[in-house]
Design a protein around this motif. Structure first.
Motif, mmCIF file in Angstrom:
data_model
loop_
_atom_site.group_PDB
_atom_site.id
_atom_site.type_symbol
_atom_site.label_atom_id
_atom_site.label_comp_id
_atom_site.label_asym_id
_atom_site.label_seq_id
_atom_site.Cartn_x
_atom_site.Cartn_y
_atom_site.Cartn_z
ATOM 1 N N ALA A 93 8.892 -7.695 -5.839
ATOM 2 C CA ALA A 93 8.628 -6.437 -6.566
ATOM 3 C C ALA A 93 8.314 -6.710 -8.034
ATOM 4 N N GLY A 94 9.096 -7.631 -8.685
ATOM 5 C CA GLY A 94 8.887 -7.927 -10.111
ATOM 6 C C GLY A 94 7.526 -8.563 -10.366
ATOM 7 N N PRO A 95 7.198 -9.697 -9.702
ATOM 8 C CA PRO A 95 5.882 -10.304 -9.907
ATOM 9 C C PRO A 95 4.731 -9.360 -9.555
ATOM 10 N N LEU A 96 4.902 -8.561 -8.480
ATOM 11 C CA LEU A 96 3.835 -7.626 -8.103
ATOM 12 C C LEU A 96 3.616 -6.580 -9.189
ATOM 13 N N ALA A 97 4.709 -6.118 -9.808
ATOM 14 C CA ALA A 97 4.575 -5.128 -10.885
ATOM 15 C C ALA A 97 3.841 -5.736 -12.082
ATOM 16 N N GLN A 98 4.189 -6.994 -12.398
ATOM 17 C CA GLN A 98 3.486 -7.651 -13.494
ATOM 18 C C GLN A 98 2.007 -7.835 -13.177
ATOM 19 N N ALA A 99 1.723 -8.277 -11.923
ATOM 20 C CA ALA A 99 0.326 -8.476 -11.531
ATOM 21 C C ALA A 99 -0.435 -7.159 -11.577
#
Length: 494
Positions: free
Chosen positions: A248-254
């Motif tokens: 969820a965190g990396p996807l939000a950043q991406a």
């Protein structure tokens, strides 16, 4: 005194009652009273009472009781079948004394004092008839159709039982025993078939049970597999949810970075569009104007040249049409003049032709007469010549028969120039000839050409000799071909 009279009356009544009781006999429902000792109008010599009471004079009449109860006689008879096989037949006969007076009278005469012997007597009657009937049957008939055996036995014993005053209530063949084992052997194939069917049925039942067990095991395994698949699916969903939670965190950043890139791309597109519009205004518009000017001038020049060419073409067409019209008029005039001249010439020719035709007709008739006369003369001359030639051939044939050598020599001499010319024709088509030995070679070649005639003469002589002498005796010769003498005329140059 009155008391004595009353006592006497009472004593008389008591005496009468005692006497009546002593004389009165009542038949029970299951018995018949047989009263003998007095005359009766029925002619039996005794009286039969059933189901009621009657007076019996003591000392004068005798009362006996005949039982009407059922009796049973066991049958145990050894018989022999029509196949000669001994069998042991067991059965039972249920009988009783008949209810009608005739049957009671017959039974009373025979069994009144021997009622216990009824069973034995009945056994003897049935045993005799049973042996006789079994003797006409086979073991198979007795086993398969026991009712027939029972019916025939009962029918055969009925008359005798009626004479005895007895009636048959029931006859049952209970058992047929075979001391020789015949019945057992008869049953063996059927027993084996039954055992076989039983074993087949047991095996089939066992197979079905095994199939049912295997099917139950398969369903159990299928249920286990489905349960495992569902559990694995649930576990996969759980793992997916956990992985998504971790991502969820990396996807939000991406996603945020992607949004920044999208916005930057839009700004770049707007800048490029602005530059394109600037180029359109600064470069393309002036270039399009110049190109339009050049294209317009070129089209104007082209239209001018096309107009000039079209004018020249129309002028040329008009000139061509005028010339063609002039030529057409001149040709029509010439044609008319030519037709007039042709008509005049045709008239002159027709007149001249008619005169010439008349002259030609007369000339043709004269020539026809002359040709006919000439033909007749030539035919007559040809016929005379043919007759002369035939005579000459005949004469030569006769001479040939007499002196062949002279005739052949004469023919060769007459035709020698033609023979030499034919030999020389072989060199007529030769353009160049090389002779190795000079004039001598030439002489030899001509000599060879001239000697061909001599060779022909020799062959003719041999042929004539063989015809005159005939074939040898030892070998029959083939028939000689027919020969014909053809005269050869010398070329006179005409």
């Amino acid at each position: 005194m009155l008391i004595g009279i009353a006592g006497g009356v009472v004593a008389g009544i008591v005496l009468l009652i005692l006497l009546f009781k002593l004389m009165w006999r009542v038949a029970e429902p299951n018995e018949a009273l047989v009263i003998s000792g007095s005359k009766h109008g029925e002619g039996l010599g005794f009286r039969i009472i059933t189901g009621r009471g009657t007076l019996v004079v003591p000392g004068v009449q005798v009362v006996r009781r005949l039982s009407l109860d059922l009796n049973e006689a066991a049958l145990d008879v050894e018989c022999v079948t029509s196949q000669g096989i001994p069998v042991h037949v067991k059965g039972v006969v249920i009988f009783k004394v008949g209810d009608d007076p005739s049957s009671i009278a017959n039974a009373a005469r025979r069994f009144l004092d021997q009622q216990k012997m009824m069973g034995q007597r009945v056994h003897n009657v049935f045993a005799g008839h049973l042996r006789s009937i079994v003797g006409g049957l086979t073991v198979e008939d007795m086993i398969r159709d026991r009712e027939r055996l029972t019916g025939e036995t009962r029918s055969a014993s009925g008359i005798e039982m009626e004479k005895l005053g007895l009636i048959i209530d029931s006859l049952q063949i209970q058992e047929i025993l075979d001391p020789t084992g015949y019945i057992t052997n008869l049953a063996a194939p059927h027993a084996a078939a039954v055992q076989r069917d039983a074993r087949i049925a047991a095996a089939e039942a066992d197979r079905r049970a095994t199939e049912a067990e295997q099917e139950a095991f398969a369903r159990k395994a299928e249920a286990t597999r489905n349960s495992g698949i569902q559990q694995a699916g649930y576990q996969a969903e759980m793992d997916t949810a956990a992985a998504r939670a971790l991502q969820a965190g990396p996807l939000a950043q991406a996603a945020a970075r992607q949004e920044v890139v999208v916005q930057e791309t839009k700004v770049a597109e707007l800048e490029a569009h602005r530059k394109e519009q600037q180029l359109q205004a600064d470069v393309r518009k002036p270039a399009d104007a110049r190109a339009y000017e050049t294209r317009t001038k070129a089209e104007a020049d082209r239209d001018a040249r096309i107009s000039a060419a079209e004018a020249l073409s129309r002028e040329t067409d008009l000139k061509t049409a005028a010339e063609a019209n002039r030529v057409k008029v001149a040709a029509a005039a010439e044609a008319e003049a030519t037709r007039a001249r042709g008509l005049a010439a045709a008239e002159a020719t027709r007149a001249t032709g008619e005169a010439q035709a008349a002259a030609e007709a007369a000339k043709g008739l004269a020539e026809a007469e002359a040709a006919r006369a000439k033909g007749l003369a030539e035919a007559e001359a040809t016929r005379a010549q043919g007759l002369a030639e035939a005579e000459g051939i005949k004469a030569r044939a006769a001479a040939l028969a007499e002196n062949q050598e002279a005739v052949v020599a004469q023919q060769l001499a007459e035709n020698w120039p033609a023979i030499v010319r034919a030999g020389a024709d072989a060199f007529g088509n030769v353009e160049h000839m090389v002779l190795l030995n000079g004039a001598e070679g030439m002489s030899e070649m001509f000599a060879k050409a001239l000697t061909m005639g001599g060779t022909g003469l020799g062959l003719a002589r041999q042929l004539l000799t063989s015809m005159n002498t005939g074939a040898p005796a030892e070998a029959p010769a083939e028939p000689a071909p027919a020969t014909q003498v053809i005269p050869v005329q010398a070329d006179s140059g005409n």
